[in-house]
Design a protein around this motif. Structure first.
Motif, PDB file in Angstrom:
ATOM      1  N   THR A 100       1.101  -1.185   0.247  1.00  0.00           N
ATOM      2  CA  THR A 100      -0.462   0.152   0.137  1.00  0.00           C
ATOM      3  C   THR A 100       1.053   1.255   0.163  1.00  0.00           C
ATOM      4  O   THR A 100       1.834   1.205   0.463  1.00  0.00           O
ATOM      5  N   HIS A 101       0.718   2.305  -0.721  1.00  0.00           N
ATOM      6  CA  HIS A 101       0.787   3.210  -0.859  1.00  0.00           C
ATOM      7  C   HIS A 101      -0.081   4.872  -0.464  1.00  0.00           C
ATOM      8  O   HIS A 101      -1.098   4.266  -1.598  1.00  0.00           O
ATOM      9  N   ASP A 102      -0.126   5.621   0.221  1.00  0.00           N
ATOM     10  CA  ASP A 102      -1.227   6.463   0.188  1.00  0.00           C
ATOM     11  C   ASP A 102      -2.469   6.384   0.393  1.00  0.00           C
ATOM     12  O   ASP A 102      -3.904   6.527   0.030  1.00  0.00           O
ATOM     13  N   ASN A 103      -3.141   4.389   1.122  1.00  0.00           N
ATOM     14  CA  ASN A 103      -4.034   3.653   1.142  1.00  0.00           C
ATOM     15  C   ASN A 103      -5.057   3.443  -0.289  1.00  0.00           C
ATOM     16  O   ASN A 103      -5.688   3.304  -0.322  1.00  0.00           O
ATOM     17  N   VAL A 104      -3.165   3.460  -0.874  1.00  0.00           N
ATOM     18  CA  VAL A 104      -3.913   2.447  -2.175  1.00  0.00           C
ATOM     19  C   VAL A 104      -3.106   1.434  -2.650  1.00  0.00           C
ATOM     20  O   VAL A 104      -1.908   1.170  -1.788  1.00  0.00           O
ATOM     21  N   VAL A 105      -3.774   0.579  -2.985  1.00  0.00           N
ATOM     22  CA  VAL A 105      -3.315  -0.680  -2.938  1.00  0.00           C
ATOM     23  C   VAL A 105      -2.249  -1.036  -4.507  1.00  0.00           C
ATOM     24  O   VAL A 105      -2.851  -0.420  -5.238  1.00  0.00           O
ATOM     25  N   LYS A 106      -1.176  -0.841  -4.506  1.00  0.00           N
ATOM     26  CA  LYS A 106       0.066  -1.214  -5.645  1.00  0.00           C
ATOM     27  C   LYS A 106       0.132  -2.714  -5.409  1.00  0.00           C
ATOM     28  O   LYS A 106       0.500  -3.415  -4.741  1.00  0.00           O
ATOM     29  N   TYR A 153       7.365   0.465   1.835  1.00  0.00           N
ATOM     30  CA  TYR A 153       6.357  -1.113   2.377  1.00  0.00           C
ATOM     31  C   TYR A 153       7.609  -2.306   2.501  1.00  0.00           C
ATOM     32  O   TYR A 153       9.156  -1.947   2.061  1.00  0.00           O
ATOM     33  N   ASP A 161       3.609  -4.132  13.352  1.00  0.00           N
ATOM     34  CA  ASP A 161       1.600  -3.807  12.924  1.00  0.00           C
ATOM     35  C   ASP A 161       0.805  -4.753  13.908  1.00  0.00           C
ATOM     36  O   ASP A 161      -0.061  -4.604  13.863  1.00  0.00           O
TER      37      ASP A 161
END
Length: 182
Positions: A100-106, A153, A161
């Motif tokens: 995830t990057h800025d709440n977007v799955v990449k 990541y 976490d």
């Protein structure tokens, strides 16, 4: 025109010794007055000094802003160099690495071996020139010291976490029935 003192002497109302004492006291008072007298303040000089102080303060602020900008550019260049020198090959694999990057799955397509290294925490995903690269985790630690936002990541922090979220599950002690169907 004669002074009052001279007129009093002619009239016989005062004598020479008292007149001499009066003159001496007057001189002493005048000397003290001149000694304690403050200098005349020139308003133009004050205005010039205040303007100079204001200019110095403004110059200091501008210099500080320039220094911060130079430091920021230097850190960005260091991060860029660390990534470009230490980036690892993704391979031409078909395995999908999701992060995830800025709440977007990449997604990133990597080989099975590289995917295993990422999930073990040996490789870290970082952002680099409008894309994503893989670098060894020790290098990612150096990058994080300079710019935390470049790290996208890390498997080892994701595990921490997850462990922290498991501690927060107050209902984890309850059993789920086996015959529960969804």
């Amino acid at each position: 025109m004669a002074s009052l003192q001279d007129q009093l002497l002619k009239a016989g109302l005062a004598d020479k010794t008292s007149a001499k004492q009066a003159r001496a006291e007057k001189r002493k008072k005048q000397k003290l007055k001149n000694k304690n007298k403050t200098e005349v303040v020139d308003e133009a000089t004050l205005a010039a000094q205040e303007a100079a102080e204001a200019k110095k303060a403004k110059d200091r602020a501008l210099n500080e802003a320039r220094q911060k900008e130079v430091e920021k550019k230097s850190i960005a260049a260091q991060v860029k160099q660390l990534i470009s020198v230490n980036r690892q090959s993704k391979g031409k694999g078909d395995t999908v690495l999701n992060f995830t990057h800025d709440n977007v799955v990449k997604r990133m397509y990597v080989t099975d071996e590289v995917h295993k290294l990422v999930t073990q925490g040996r490789l870290t995903v970082v952002s680099f020139e409008d894309g994503y690269e893989l670098v060894p985790t020790p290098v990612a630690d150096k990058i994080a010291q300079r710019d935390q936002n470049s790290i996208i990541y890390r498997a080892d922090t994701a595990a921490e976490d997850k462990a922290a979220s498991e501690e927060d599950d107050w209902y984890a002690d309850y059993q789920i029935p086996d015959d529960l169907t969804w």
